[in-house]
Scaffold this active site. Sequence first.
Site, PDB file in Angstrom:
ATOM      1  N   LYS A 193       6.892  29.870  79.679  1.00  9.99           N
ATOM      2  CA  LYS A 193       6.716  29.232  78.802  1.00  9.99           C
ATOM      3  C   LYS A 193       6.083  28.116  79.827  1.00  9.99           C
ATOM      4  O   LYS A 193       5.484  27.847  81.063  1.00  9.99           O
ATOM      5  CB  LYS A 193       8.076  27.344  79.503  1.00  9.99           C
ATOM      6  N   LYS A 237      13.500  31.148  88.577  1.00 12.31           N
ATOM      7  CA  LYS A 237      12.842  29.825  89.303  1.00 12.31           C
ATOM      8  C   LYS A 237      12.995  30.319  91.011  1.00 12.31           C
ATOM      9  O   LYS A 237      11.773  30.516  91.508  1.00 12.31           O
ATOM     10  CB  LYS A 237      12.888  28.085  89.494  1.00 12.31           C
ATOM     11  N   LYS A 247       5.184  22.732  84.394  1.00 15.85           N
ATOM     12  CA  LYS A 247       4.231  21.920  85.083  1.00 15.85           C
ATOM     13  C   LYS A 247       3.945  22.991  86.018  1.00 15.85           C
ATOM     14  O   LYS A 247       2.867  23.306  87.074  1.00 15.85           O
ATOM     15  CB  LYS A 247       4.485  20.772  85.833  1.00 15.85           C
TER      16      LYS A 247
END
Length: 326
Positions: free
Chosen positions: A193, A111, A196
Amino acid sequence: MARIFSGIQPSGELHIGNYLGAVKNWVALQHTAESIFCIVDYHAIIGAYEPDQLRARRREMALGLLAAGIDPDVASLFVQSDVPEHTELAWIFNTVTPLGELERQTQFKDKSQRMESVNAGLLNYPILQAADIMLYRADQVPVGEDQIQHLELARVIARRWNAQFAGEQEFFPEPKPLLTPTRRIMGLDGQSKMSKSMGNTIGMMESRDEIWAKLRPAVTDPKRIKKTDPGTPEVCNIYHLHRAFSPPPTVEHVAVQCSTAGWGCIDCKKVLLESMETELVPIRTRAEELRAQPDRLDAALASGAEKCRGIARETMRGVRDRMGFG
Ligand code: ATP
Ligand code: MG
């Protein structure tokens, strides 16, 4: 009785990866153990967001979880920020967490690469997560595969805190993951993956047409260029979605049709759409019913928060006492 805890961020729409990796398991487990499920809104503010959007997403997530089958008469469902002890315990855990372990976390590395500027919250995310679990002294945590590493770190934190402050006792049990056969659902891009935050999701509340619009162009076996090329089911994300949604005889049939080029990928996706609809239509219907009864949602979240505040206060009394506060 074992106590299970798990959380989900209101960082976007509830998607089939969340459902297959975690939420479906929550629904099954709620009858077997004391269950606490949390909408972790303090986690969700790490990325950029709008306050009004957060309000809406929090409610939408609660609605989705109830529609998916969480029963507020059996399990406690609540919003993290309604129980302020989460952040208090997180601060305490900051002081026993090795920095190197945080920097090694795959989610942080992934991230942070995608963020323009990285805030300390992203690095410290697993500490708040450890606090979420440990506040309820839960020993089992039903999650998707991506959270296994965070739970390893939660166990390190529990061990360190126990060793320093609990003497011979195990004040905090070491939480263990509970995984499903569908522990890692790939995104429609077939690259990463389903998340959201990646925009590669199929939402639980999407209509049949919306789902089809996403399935139709979704990545399949990259070596299957023409319809007459035989495919390899194991490398195809659509095949894995069949394994998640279709009955076993259909899954077998799909594998044969793919590997013999009996079906084209579109044929295969049409069958998947039907299997998905079988599972998702009842959930969407329940969501519509709940949308018309906002009081039921409020009541569920209020009673969940009330119960969890009681447990959290008691845990914090034990923590403060052992650490020399008060
Ligand atoms: P974000 O992109 O904001 O991190 P997310 O889609 O990863 O969102 P989370 O709220 O972080 O969702 O995770 C909620 C639960 O869903 C966790 O238990 C996580 O392991 C599980 N989960 C998330 N994505 C998947 C996936 N693709 N396959 C299986 N489980 C998943
Ligand atoms: Mg996530």
